[in-house]
Design a protein around this motif. Structure first.
Motif, PDB file in Angstrom:
ATOM      1  N   ASN A   1       0.864  -1.194   0.000  1.00  0.00           N
ATOM      2  CA  ASN A   1       0.000   0.000   0.000  1.00  0.00           C
ATOM      3  C   ASN A   1       0.897   1.240   0.000  1.00  0.00           C
ATOM      4  N   PRO A   2       1.519   1.523  -1.163  1.00  0.00           N
ATOM      5  CA  PRO A   2       2.593   2.528  -1.191  1.00  0.00           C
ATOM      6  C   PRO A   2       2.149   3.941  -0.816  1.00  0.00           C
ATOM      7  N   LYS A   3       2.986   4.600  -0.027  1.00  0.00           N
ATOM      8  CA  LYS A   3       2.754   5.999   0.385  1.00  0.00           C
ATOM      9  C   LYS A   3       3.663   6.950  -0.397  1.00  0.00           C
ATOM     10  N   ALA A   4       4.322   6.468  -1.414  1.00  0.00           N
ATOM     11  CA  ALA A   4       5.188   7.275  -2.277  1.00  0.00           C
ATOM     12  C   ALA A   4       5.242   6.558  -3.617  1.00  0.00           C
ATOM     13  N   PRO A   5       5.654   7.255  -4.704  1.00  0.00           N
ATOM     14  CA  PRO A   5       5.764   6.567  -6.000  1.00  0.00           C
ATOM     15  C   PRO A   5       6.651   5.323  -5.934  1.00  0.00           C
ATOM     16  N   VAL A   6       7.700   5.376  -5.125  1.00  0.00           N
ATOM     17  CA  VAL A   6       8.505   4.167  -4.856  1.00  0.00           C
ATOM     18  C   VAL A   6       8.526   3.969  -3.345  1.00  0.00           C
TER      19      VAL A   6
ATOM     20  N   GLN B   1       2.973   2.633  13.852  1.00  0.00           N
ATOM     21  CA  GLN B   1       3.452   1.279  13.533  1.00  0.00           C
ATOM     22  C   GLN B   1       2.282   0.302  13.569  1.00  0.00           C
ATOM     23  N   LEU B   2       2.135  -0.435  12.473  1.00  0.00           N
ATOM     24  CA  LEU B   2       1.043  -1.410  12.346  1.00  0.00           C
ATOM     25  C   LEU B   2       1.555  -2.843  12.347  1.00  0.00           C
ATOM     26  N   VAL B   3       2.763  -3.025  11.819  1.00  0.00           N
ATOM     27  CA  VAL B   3       3.346  -4.370  11.770  1.00  0.00           C
ATOM     28  C   VAL B   3       4.497  -4.384  12.778  1.00  0.00           C
ATOM     29  N   PHE B   4       4.375  -5.228  13.785  1.00  0.00           N
ATOM     30  CA  PHE B   4       5.337  -5.217  14.891  1.00  0.00           C
ATOM     31  C   PHE B   4       6.483  -6.198  14.651  1.00  0.00           C
ATOM     32  N   HIS B   5       7.090  -5.997  13.482  1.00  0.00           N
ATOM     33  CA  HIS B   5       8.344  -6.634  13.076  1.00  0.00           C
ATOM     34  C   HIS B   5       9.132  -5.499  12.437  1.00  0.00           C
ATOM     35  N   LEU B   6      10.278  -5.172  13.043  1.00  0.00           N
ATOM     36  CA  LEU B   6      11.060  -4.004  12.620  1.00  0.00           C
ATOM     37  C   LEU B   6      11.202  -3.922  11.093  1.00  0.00           C
ATOM     38  N   HIS B   7      10.989  -2.731  10.555  1.00  0.00           N
ATOM     39  CA  HIS B   7      11.178  -2.518   9.122  1.00  0.00           C
ATOM     40  C   HIS B   7      11.488  -1.053   8.869  1.00  0.00           C
ATOM     41  N   PHE B   8      12.266  -0.824   7.822  1.00  0.00           N
ATOM     42  CA  PHE B   8      12.687   0.519   7.436  1.00  0.00           C
ATOM     43  C   PHE B   8      11.972   0.852   6.130  1.00  0.00           C
ATOM     44  N   HIS B   9      11.182   1.938   6.151  1.00  0.00           N
ATOM     45  CA  HIS B   9      10.506   2.389   4.929  1.00  0.00           C
ATOM     46  C   HIS B   9      11.505   3.217   4.116  1.00  0.00           C
ATOM     47  N   LEU B  10      11.627   2.895   2.838  1.00  0.00           N
ATOM     48  CA  LEU B  10      12.429   3.684   1.896  1.00  0.00           C
ATOM     49  C   LEU B  10      11.433   4.293   0.921  1.00  0.00           C
ATOM     50  N   LEU B  11      11.342   5.627   0.946  1.00  0.00           N
ATOM     51  CA  LEU B  11      10.295   6.333   0.195  1.00  0.00           C
ATOM     52  C   LEU B  11      10.927   7.332  -0.760  1.00  0.00           C
ATOM     53  N   GLY B  12      10.508   7.312  -2.015  1.00  0.00           N
ATOM     54  CA  GLY B  12      11.063   8.260  -2.981  1.00  0.00           C
ATOM     55  C   GLY B  12      10.321   8.184  -4.293  1.00  0.00           C
ATOM     56  N   GLY B  13      10.967   8.744  -5.307  1.00  0.00           N
ATOM     57  CA  GLY B  13      10.391   8.688  -6.656  1.00  0.00           C
ATOM     58  C   GLY B  13       9.474   9.843  -6.977  1.00  0.00           C
ATOM     59  N   TRP B  14       9.512  10.902  -6.160  1.00  0.00           N
ATOM     60  CA  TRP B  14       8.618  12.036  -6.435  1.00  0.00           C
ATOM     61  C   TRP B  14       9.106  12.888  -7.610  1.00  0.00           C
ATOM     62  N   ILE B  15      10.422  12.862  -7.855  1.00  0.00           N
ATOM     63  CA  ILE B  15      10.976  13.665  -8.951  1.00  0.00           C
ATOM     64  C   ILE B  15      11.051  12.784 -10.200  1.00  0.00           C
ATOM     65  N   THR B  16      10.421  13.249 -11.280  1.00  0.00           N
ATOM     66  CA  THR B  16      10.457  12.473 -12.519  1.00  0.00           C
ATOM     67  C   THR B  16      11.763  12.758 -13.262  1.00  0.00           C
TER      68      THR B  16
END
Ligand code: AMP
Ligand code: ZN
Length: 116
Positions: free
Chosen positions: A32-37, A94-109
């Motif tokens: 359920n992406p919160k960014a283009p990538v 936090q919804l999933v209680f297993h550590l994770h790092f979100h990497l969010l980007g792709g806003w610049i074409t």
């Protein structure tokens, strides 16, 4: 952990679109992406949040930071820039209680525009 969605993905019991995997880490596209990538970098060891890491996890966590960098490079996010987010605890979202790092980007074409 048996009822953890990320442990199930790591064990192959639930499908996910993988971008990277080694013996200690998996990287997948967020469903359920919160960014283009939007990628999740997840340690295979079940750790519920950053509050649960200890000195023995130093190499694991350091390896995840380095992996964030190389995954960002491979997906072409390094030049435009990207965010790294780690939610910790219910008050952070936090919804999933297993550590994770979100990497969010792709806003610049490639054309220099801004994509939402
Ligand atoms: P957080 O709110 O930090 O716990 O983030 C959990 C993230 O996991 C959310 O962005 C969800 O969209 C994502 N997510 C939940 N289930 C799956 C799944 N089966 N495959 C990929 N991402 C998932
Ligand atoms: Zn887990």
């Amino acid at each position: 952990m048996t009822d953890c969605i990320f442990c199930k993905i790591i064990k192959g019991e639930i499908p996910a679109k993988k971008v990277y995997e080694d013996k200690s880490v998996i990287a997948i596209y967020d469903i359920n992406p919160k960014a283009p990538v939007h990628i999740l970098i997840i340690p295979k060891k079940h750790i519920s949040s950053l509050m649960e890491i200890n000195k023995g996890d130093k190499n694991l966590i350091g390896g995840i930071i380095l992996r964030l960098k190389t995954v960002a490079q491979e997906l072409g996010l390094d030049k435009s820039g990207y965010k790294v987010v780690v939610n910790n605890g219910p008050g952070s979202g936090q919804l999933v209680f297993h550590l994770h790092f979100h990497l969010l980007g792709g806003w610049i074409t490639k054309a220099g525009g801004w994509r939402v």
